[in-house]
Design an enzyme around this catalytic site. Sequence first.
Site, mmCIF file in Angstrom:
data_model
loop_
_atom_site.group_PDB
_atom_site.id
_atom_site.type_symbol
_atom_site.label_atom_id
_atom_site.label_comp_id
_atom_site.label_asym_id
_atom_site.label_seq_id
_atom_site.Cartn_x
_atom_site.Cartn_y
_atom_site.Cartn_z
ATOM 1 N N LYS A 22 0.884 -1.570 0.282
ATOM 2 C CA LYS A 22 0.086 -0.056 0.462
ATOM 3 C C LYS A 22 0.411 1.111 0.167
ATOM 4 C CE LYS A 22 -2.006 2.043 4.272
ATOM 5 N NZ LYS A 22 -1.624 3.262 4.566
ATOM 6 N N ASN A 23 1.633 1.028 1.017
ATOM 7 C CA ASN A 23 2.675 2.498 1.212
ATOM 8 C C ASN A 23 3.838 2.505 -0.058
ATOM 9 O OD1 ASN A 23 0.718 2.980 3.225
ATOM 10 N ND2 ASN A 23 2.122 2.926 4.798
ATOM 11 N N ARG A 122 0.866 14.804 12.477
ATOM 12 C CA ARG A 122 1.157 14.650 11.777
ATOM 13 C C ARG A 122 1.216 15.634 10.808
ATOM 14 N NH1 ARG A 122 -0.833 9.006 9.215
ATOM 15 N NH2 ARG A 122 1.078 9.118 8.025
ATOM 16 N N ARG A 403 -8.924 -0.430 4.654
ATOM 17 C CA ARG A 403 -7.986 0.442 4.236
ATOM 18 C C ARG A 403 -6.816 0.459 3.919
ATOM 19 N NH1 ARG A 403 -6.890 6.572 6.939
ATOM 20 N NH2 ARG A 403 -5.841 6.308 5.288
#
Length: 422
Positions: A22-23, A122, A403
């Site tokens: 995913k990342n 963040r 997700r």
Amino acid sequence: MDRIRIRGGKPLSGSIPIGGAKNATLPLMAAGLLSDGPLVLENAPDLADIATMRALLVQHGMKVEHDKAQRRLVLSGAADNLEAPYDLVRKMRASVLVMGPLLARFGEARVSLPGGCAIGTRPVDLHIKGLEQMGAVFDLEGGYMHAKAPATGAGHFLRGAKIIFPQVSVGATENLLMAAALAEGTTELVNAAREPEIGDLAMCLMRMGARIEGIGTDRLVIEGVKQLGAATHPIIPDRIEAGTYACAAAITGGTLLLEGARMVDLGAVVRTMRECGVDVAEETEGLRITRKGGLRGADVMTEPFPGFATDMQAQFMALMCVAEGASMITETIFENRFMHVPELTRMGARIKYHGQSAIVRGVPKLSGAPVMATDLRASVSLVLAGLAAQGETIVNRVYHLDRGYEAIERKLSAVGAAIERV
Ligand code: EPZ
């Protein structure tokens, strides 16, 4: 609102296919903005976050086909809308990764500030500071970052710069790496993140025609080019998905083959798993994870790669809940990443945390309970605990899971877990 029901206590055995990361996929999709393409991304996972990034790029004016059967994404066309709207950015912080590509290729971007999320504030100050060093001028108003970069006259908008990161940032490294690919002259990224997903992005950019040195190190040197072209790129396997299922084998006392997983991507997680008494072996088709004897407690501190991944912290904590002895888990990357603690406690875990460190005292057995997920990795740690617990566990708010974990209940039931979506 979907929920997942697990009846624990069965040792898992069999093999689980590990999907594309995913990342890695999210920045790779943002890189599609840098050229007319087509950019073909193979081994693409089918996840909610990928659909969100696709929607974002489509509203920018890109064409994004996702062939789920072939596990392929094809990105083409050029953006004609330079704004990333709040309603998409607030859903997924990785949306901020369109900023570098838009500025580098079109000289302008208007991106909503992402706002905080469950695990911390963040900020994106490192992204902004780096792009400012490359010539972008930012105007923060109405919750948006409106950035412009005057054309340098040599067919570029951004200029190369030497950027020293005061702290390691995966996203800022990715944003600036993509921006540097089309900037005028040389860019040096010092104290750059070294996560495998960065290397994967750099490889893809090279295939598109970028000139990058130092891949895999904390110092990247990029020679800007005028234009990038088409490419086909295979996405690396998801090391966090692999690490998560490794914990599933360990916590149930089973054995799993994680197809496609690579030992090198797991960094310090391998050493720690072995310290706890879990066997991790590389086979031709992937990683074999086996737990034979008891589980011993081990201490971890999350760090940037190749240290222990913060995205594996919650999963490891679930494992330590049923280990012999105590373990100390220190989270150094995010300021609020212990939300799984109260939920694990409801299942009988003995955990105390103060500030950034948690002490886990192992118990012989957890007991199933209805629990609440709060973020992607916290939710999967509750699934892991449920797999080992006596009785039934119901995990609520599983949209968090969707997700980052493709078909988790299918993959786990195929190796013997009593798990279903209700
Ligand atoms: C990426 O987030 C991952 N997300 C995260 O995975 C992962 O936890 C994180 O890297 C660390 O490995 C994606 O790749 C899409 P950072 P990112 O910039 O880029 C601070 C998951 O579960 N910081 O490396 O946002 C920041 O607050 C997700 O898949 C600044 O202060 O992480 C954090 O404390 C969760 N200013 C630390 O640095 C900035 O400008 C590391 O953040 C940027 C970051």
